[in-house]
Design an enzyme around this catalytic site. Structure first.
Site, short mmCIF file in Angstrom:
data_model
loop_
_atom_site.label_atom_id
_atom_site.label_comp_id
_atom_site.label_asym_id
_atom_site.label_seq_id
_atom_site.Cartn_x
_atom_site.Cartn_y
_atom_site.Cartn_z
N TYR A 132 0.88 -1.21 -0.08
CA TYR A 132 0.07 0.05 0.05
C TYR A 132 0.63 1.32 0.02
O TYR A 132 2.01 1.05 0.04
CB TYR A 132 -0.90 -0.13 0.97
CG TYR A 132 -0.23 0.33 2.42
CD1 TYR A 132 0.57 -0.75 3.13
CD2 TYR A 132 -0.24 1.36 3.42
CE1 TYR A 132 1.22 -0.30 4.33
CE2 TYR A 132 0.07 1.72 4.47
CZ TYR A 132 1.04 1.01 4.91
OH TYR A 132 1.40 1.03 6.20
N LYS A 153 6.64 -2.27 2.00
CA LYS A 153 5.43 -1.60 2.54
C LYS A 153 4.22 -2.37 2.46
O LYS A 153 3.17 -2.32 1.59
CB LYS A 153 5.02 -0.07 2.04
CG LYS A 153 4.16 0.85 2.78
CD LYS A 153 4.25 2.12 2.69
CE LYS A 153 3.21 2.91 3.12
NZ LYS A 153 3.34 3.15 4.65
N ARG A 197 8.39 4.01 -4.62
CA ARG A 197 8.38 3.12 -3.32
C ARG A 197 7.17 2.08 -3.81
O ARG A 197 7.56 0.81 -3.51
CB ARG A 197 8.19 3.61 -2.01
CG ARG A 197 8.10 2.67 -0.90
CD ARG A 197 8.46 3.11 0.66
NE ARG A 197 6.91 3.72 0.55
CZ ARG A 197 6.77 4.66 1.61
NH1 ARG A 197 7.85 5.09 2.59
NH2 ARG A 197 5.33 5.30 1.70
N LEU A 206 10.97 0.89 7.19
CA LEU A 206 10.49 1.39 6.00
C LEU A 206 11.57 2.69 5.58
O LEU A 206 11.84 3.45 6.30
CB LEU A 206 9.26 1.80 6.15
CG LEU A 206 8.37 2.25 4.85
CD1 LEU A 206 8.15 0.74 4.20
CD2 LEU A 206 7.00 2.97 5.36
N GLU A 262 11.82 2.29 14.40
CA GLU A 262 11.13 3.23 14.00
C GLU A 262 9.68 2.99 14.73
O GLU A 262 9.28 2.58 15.67
CB GLU A 262 10.83 3.16 12.61
CG GLU A 262 9.97 1.92 12.02
CD GLU A 262 9.76 1.56 10.65
OE1 GLU A 262 9.63 2.50 9.64
OE2 GLU A 262 10.03 0.21 10.11
N HIS A 281 -0.85 -21.29 -0.87
CA HIS A 281 0.16 -20.37 -0.24
C HIS A 281 0.99 -19.89 -1.41
O HIS A 281 1.60 -18.35 -1.65
CB HIS A 281 1.15 -20.84 0.75
CG HIS A 281 0.36 -21.06 2.06
ND1 HIS A 281 -0.71 -21.98 2.32
CD2 HIS A 281 1.00 -20.43 3.11
CE1 HIS A 281 -0.88 -21.67 3.60
NE2 HIS A 281 -0.06 -20.87 4.07
#
Ligand code: PLP
Length: 286
Positions: A33, A148, A52, A206, A181, A102
């Site tokens: 996302y 992300k 990104r 990230l 973070e 999977h």
């Protein structure tokens, strides 16, 4: 709240917008996302988030669903249909829908979901003037936090821990006691010696788009920077602590686990960086 959502080519009222139960985002968190902040209907840091996104998709071998230009049209149209002047636009791309297994399915088209919502920016501004509280807890995430992904359960638990302790953000730390973070932010301090510190992105964190924009501003401002991890203890003794993200911009933390940071007020560096970041983001939004 988003009133209109884009799902795989169709704009629908939010409550009617649905994805398949076999969507791999739902089944496996097999998706990524991005969040852009929106100023006056325009998207901030457009290219940084798009780059990104492409990197995250590439790392997971998910097909890029459409060109950056086409995606830009969808993002802006979702913003327009939701009548968002200031707020955020959220994009999710999953590997797509396939019978649950999977391993990657063959020949599946990625799912694309976009929502947008208004945010009252003055609320964040008011919090930033007084500063916010932070808490800390161990980082229990996987080894690829540079991607992300929508697999955010550890981040959800960390943010909830912050909320339950009346705090804005939870800073997570590794087995060495070094801050990685925030649950949805990158973390910074101005240390005891006045040096600006933030963890380098070779570590498992990230690569924040806001972090990258701030780094450029820091250079232009001539602030001394040390891109090096700091411990929770160093943060508690720091002159300033702050976090950055597309939805928080620059947010000063004036306490950490109840320990007052500096004089308990937002410091000059965080305050200045918030001001110039917002100025630039507004100016360059497209
Ligand atoms: N770190 C984490 C774990 C995040 O989830 C986010 C934003 O969602 C950030 C950092 C900040 O990234 P950005 O500045 O690109 O919004």
């Amino acid at each position: 709240m988003s009133r209109v959502a884009y799902v795989n080519g169709t704009y629908s009222p939010r409550d009617e917008a649905v994805v398949h139960i076999e969507d791999r985002g739902f089944q496996f968190a097999d998706g990524v996302y991005e969040v852009w902040s929106v100023f006056d209907g325009r998207l901030a840091d457009f290219d940084g988030h798009m780059q990104r996104l492409h990197r995250s998709l590439n790392e997971l071998k998910i097909e890029i669903p459409m060109t950056a230009a086409a995606l830009g049209v969808v993002l802006r149209e979702t913003v327009r249909r939701n009548r968002v002047r200031d707020g955020i636009v959220y994009l999710q791309v999953t590997r797509g829908t396939a019978p649950r297994d999977h391993a990657f399915p063959a020949d599946v088209a990625p799912s694309v979901i976009v929502t947008a919502k208004r945010i009252d920016l003055s609320k964040g501004d008011r919090t930033a003037v007084n500063g916010a509280a932070g808490v800390t807890q161990p980082d229990i995430r996987w080894g690829r936090c540079d991607i992300k992904t929508v697999g955010l359960l550890p981040n959800v638990l960390a943010k909830q821990a912050a909320r339950e302790r009346g705090a804005y953000e939870c800073l997570m730390y590794d087995e060495m006691g070094l801050v990685t973070e925030g649950s949805s932010t990158n973390a910074w301090i101005v240390d005891e010696n006045g040096k600006l510190r933030t963890r380098d992105t070779q570590a498992n964190i990230l690569r924040g788009v806001t972090r990258a924009a701030i780094l450029k501003l820091v250079e232009a401002e001539g602030v001394e920077l040390d891109e090096r991890a700091f411990s929770v203890e160093e943060a508690k003794k720091a002159r300033e602590v702050f976090v950055t993200a597309a939805s928080s911009f620059v947010m000063p933390l004036v306490s950490l686990d109840g320990v007052k940071i500096g004089d308990g007020k937002p410091g000059p560096i965080a305050t200045r960086l918030r001001e110039i970041y917002l100025e630039q983001a507004r100016r360059e939004a497209i």
